[in-house]
Each structure stands twice: as structure tokens, then as C-alpha cells.
Design a protein around this motif. Structure first.
Motif, mmCIF file in Angstrom:
data_model
loop_
_atom_site.group_PDB
_atom_site.id
_atom_site.type_symbol
_atom_site.label_atom_id
_atom_site.label_comp_id
_atom_site.label_asym_id
_atom_site.label_seq_id
_atom_site.Cartn_x
_atom_site.Cartn_y
_atom_site.Cartn_z
ATOM 1 N N VAL A 96 0.881 -1.169 0.000
ATOM 2 C CA VAL A 96 0.000 0.000 0.000
ATOM 3 C C VAL A 96 0.918 1.218 0.000
ATOM 4 C CG1 VAL A 96 -1.822 1.208 1.238
ATOM 5 C CG2 VAL A 96 -1.709 -1.300 1.331
ATOM 6 N N VAL A 97 1.053 1.844 -1.174
ATOM 7 C CA VAL A 97 2.002 2.947 -1.318
ATOM 8 C C VAL A 97 1.373 4.080 -2.114
ATOM 9 C CG1 VAL A 97 4.046 1.477 -1.165
ATOM 10 C CG2 VAL A 97 3.023 1.914 -3.389
ATOM 11 N N ALA A 98 1.989 5.228 -2.026
ATOM 12 C CA ALA A 98 1.548 6.388 -2.809
ATOM 13 C C ALA A 98 1.908 6.168 -4.276
ATOM 14 C CB ALA A 98 2.233 7.643 -2.280
ATOM 15 N N PRO A 99 1.178 6.806 -5.181
ATOM 16 C CA PRO A 99 1.506 6.699 -6.609
ATOM 17 C C PRO A 99 2.965 7.089 -6.856
ATOM 18 C CG PRO A 99 -0.597 7.805 -6.310
ATOM 19 C CD PRO A 99 0.003 7.656 -4.942
ATOM 20 N N GLY A 100 3.625 6.308 -7.699
ATOM 21 C CA GLY A 100 5.011 6.589 -8.043
ATOM 22 C C GLY A 100 6.035 5.920 -7.154
ATOM 23 N N VAL A 101 5.611 5.340 -6.029
ATOM 24 C CA VAL A 101 6.551 4.652 -5.147
ATOM 25 C C VAL A 101 6.699 3.209 -5.627
ATOM 26 C CG1 VAL A 101 6.963 3.823 -2.798
ATOM 27 C CG2 VAL A 101 5.982 6.094 -3.171
#
Length: 90
Positions: free
Chosen positions: A40-45
């Protein structure tokens, strides 16, 4: 219960890079045929995770089973990991 489906079991919080953590699904009522995990990560990570082990414990009755699982953070960033179970019954 539906003949097939999926269910989010849990989110494992703040798993460090390279770490393996375990969890369980108590009273698993369907035969699980695949367990999937997603960071579960932010976009682009860029992050990744994998299931390293799955086992069942049955307590006298098939409706009283537990699914035990272990998940590894294979990325380079500490992340939360969502764990999903998918099944189908004939």
C-alpha cells in the motif's frame, strides 16, 4: 458463502525492507486457493512483497480452520502490505 470470491484479510503495518511478518485468518470458512499481497504505497513509489509460506490449522471441524501466512517485504521501502485471499468452491 459464495461459490467463489475474494476477501481482504488484513493490512500488515509498517513492514521494514527485507522483513517477513506473519498473520492468521481465524475461522477461514472456504478453501483458499491463492493468497495475494500488495504494498500500500503512494503513486510513483516502487515497492514489492511476496507470500513466503501458507499453512492451515483445523480445530476438529472444517468450519473451524485457521489460515496462517507469512509475507515478506521484498522492496527497499518500509510499507504497509494488504493481504487478500481468493477461493472457489465446487
Amino acid at each position: 458463502m459464495a461459490n467463489s470470491g475474494g476477501q481482504k484479510l488484513t493490512t500488515l503495518s509498517q513492514v521494514p525492507p527485507g522483513a517477513t511478518v506473519g498473520g492468521k485468518w481465524n475461522n477461514a470458512v472456504a478453501e483458499v486457493y491463492t493468497l495475494q499481497v500488495w504494498p500500500v504505497v503512494a503513486p510513483g513509489v516502487n515497492a514489492s512483497a511476496e507470500v513466503t509460506k501458507i499453512s492451515y490449522v483445523v480445530h476438529g471441524n472444517p468450519s473451524e480452520r485457521e489460515l496462517h501466512f507469512w509475507v515478506k517485504n521484498t522492496g527497499a521501502t518500509q510499507v504497509d502490505i494488504a493481504v487478500w485471499a481468493f477461493w472457489w468452491n465446487e
